[in-house]
Write a protein that holds these residues in place. Structure first.
Motif, short mmCIF file in Angstrom:
data_model
loop_
_atom_site.label_atom_id
_atom_site.label_comp_id
_atom_site.label_asym_id
_atom_site.label_seq_id
_atom_site.Cartn_x
_atom_site.Cartn_y
_atom_site.Cartn_z
N SER A 254 0.58 -0.49 0.00
CA SER A 254 -0.05 0.37 0.18
C SER A 254 0.93 1.14 -0.16
O SER A 254 0.77 2.25 -0.57
CB SER A 254 -1.38 -0.20 1.40
OG SER A 254 -1.80 -1.01 1.31
N ILE B 89 -1.32 4.61 6.17
CA ILE B 89 -2.81 5.05 5.29
C ILE B 89 -3.59 6.41 5.56
O ILE B 89 -3.31 7.35 4.81
CB ILE B 89 -3.55 3.77 4.68
CG1 ILE B 89 -2.57 2.47 3.81
CG2 ILE B 89 -4.85 4.72 3.95
CD1 ILE B 89 -3.23 1.18 3.98
N ASN C 116 -7.20 -1.86 2.80
CA ASN C 116 -5.81 -0.60 1.83
C ASN C 116 -6.13 -0.13 1.27
O ASN C 116 -6.00 0.91 0.70
CB ASN C 116 -4.63 -1.88 2.58
CG ASN C 116 -4.19 -1.93 4.01
OD1 ASN C 116 -4.86 -1.94 4.74
ND2 ASN C 116 -3.44 -2.13 4.70
N GLU C 117 -6.77 -1.15 0.32
CA GLU C 117 -6.44 -0.87 -1.05
C GLU C 117 -7.33 -0.39 -1.52
O GLU C 117 -7.36 1.00 -2.40
CB GLU C 117 -7.39 -2.73 -2.22
CG GLU C 117 -5.56 -3.24 -2.00
CD GLU C 117 -6.24 -4.47 -2.69
OE1 GLU C 117 -7.58 -4.88 -3.13
OE2 GLU C 117 -5.50 -5.70 -2.91
N VAL D 42 -6.82 3.25 0.31
CA VAL D 42 -5.86 4.22 -1.50
C VAL D 42 -6.93 4.62 -2.05
O VAL D 42 -6.15 5.77 -2.91
CB VAL D 42 -4.98 3.31 -1.49
CG1 VAL D 42 -3.69 3.08 -2.86
CG2 VAL D 42 -3.33 3.04 -0.54
#
Length: 326
Positions: free
Chosen positions: A57, A149, A299-300, A303
């Protein structure tokens, strides 16, 4: 990502649980040397596993020049970990006496001009400053999971915190791609957690009373309020609810409803039955998806969502009056 400030070269992270490891990942991705300390057996191995999970990430977000996982060093004592650090991030469990003890050790061994930031989610900084020789350099610097993040970090000064300490901390955290929010008045739970806890308490009541399952509560947020909050937050969302006259009309129209008993401020008793409803509900909702897979999906998503939020709230907007520019 933001540019690092020249006065901050070496960072110490004390306590390497979920939050501590999140800080380590962010600091390393920004090109810093990081010194860590955690007396728990297997801490170093768990940190490496966390870094392996976070790094893809961080690569997508963008690594700073010099970013390298090999710039992390574990030390056997707090003294060795903090003695050369310019900023020390404390992340030990949320127990007041334990935090005070660890912070006293950090305070005794840290350089005089080092900033000490506590990741505490609820304890006020004035409480943590009690007994320190240099309380003026301690602040609350409370992040949100995943730290590597999510950009928000709440900065809270205690009664003995030097104004210059807050200013330096604000500049530093902004320089590593974060959004420092300086809380105007210290209070238990700071700001964001108090808002989240209010929703969490109401969610537990709804599950406990059989109004909704855990999956249904999550769906109500995912496909309703959550989508709007990611862009505007509650106040601007309600501002739009008032039509052309905005919040003025919204309060006139819906203000009286605030007196209706729609919500319960007190948390329900955490009985075994309620615990089981929540646990089985979450496990059923997750199905065969592992925690690691859920973290990867989260996380994907985050982002991509952050990129979308930035496109609608560029750095030049009025939010910069509150959230510091990079």
């Amino acid at each position: 990502m933001g540019n690092r400030l020249s006065e901050f070269k070496k960072i110490a992270v004390i306590g390497t649980g979920v939050i501590g490891n999140g800080w380590i990942a962010r600091f390393l991705a920004q090109g810093f040397d990081v010194i860590a300390f955690d007396p728990a057996e297997g801490a170093q191995q768990r940190t490496q596993k966390a870094l392996d999970q976070a790094w893809p990430s961080l690569v997508k977000i963008g690594l700073a020049e010099g970013a390298d996982q090999n710039r992390l060093t574990f030390m056997p004592t707090i003294e060795q970990a903090v003695c050369e650090a310019d900023l020390i991030q404390e992340n030990v469990p949320e127990r007041e006496e334990l935090k005070k003890s660890v912070l006293a050790s950090i305070d005794a061994y840290a350089k005089e001009d080092a900033i000490i930031g506590s990741s505490t989610s609820g304890i006020m900084p004035s409480v943590l400053q009690e007994g320190l020789k240099h309380p003026e350099r301690l602040i609350v610097a409370h992040p949100f999971n995943p730290v590597y993040i999510l950009p928000l970090v709440e900065l809270v000064a205690g009664q003995k915190t030097d104004t210059h300490t807050i200013d330096r901390a604000k500049s530093f955290y902004a320089s590593i791609g974060m959004k420092p929010l300086v809380i105007q008045k210290e209070i238990e739970g700071h700001l964001a957690d108090r808002l989240m806890e209010a929703l969490w308490r109401e969610a537990l009541h709804l599950v406990n009373d059989g109004v909704a399952t855990t999956e249904e509560v999550d769906a109500a947020i995912i496909y309703g309020a959550g989508l709007r909050w990611a862009q505007m937050g509650p106040f601007l969302t309600f501002h739009l609810a008032g039509g052309e006259k905005g919040m003025r009309h919204m309060l006139e129209q819906f203000g009286p409803a605030l007196k209706l008993p729609w919500t319960k401020l007190e948390a329900p008793e955490l009985t075994d039955e309620l615990k089981e409803k929540v646990i089985t509900g979450c496990e059923s909702h997750a199905g065969d998806t592992t925690i690691a897979d859920l973290e990867n999906k989260r996380n994907e998503f985050l982002v991509e969502l952050l990129s979308l939020v930035k496109s609608y709230w560029p750095e030049t907007t009025a939010t910069d009056n509150i959230l510091v520019e990079k």
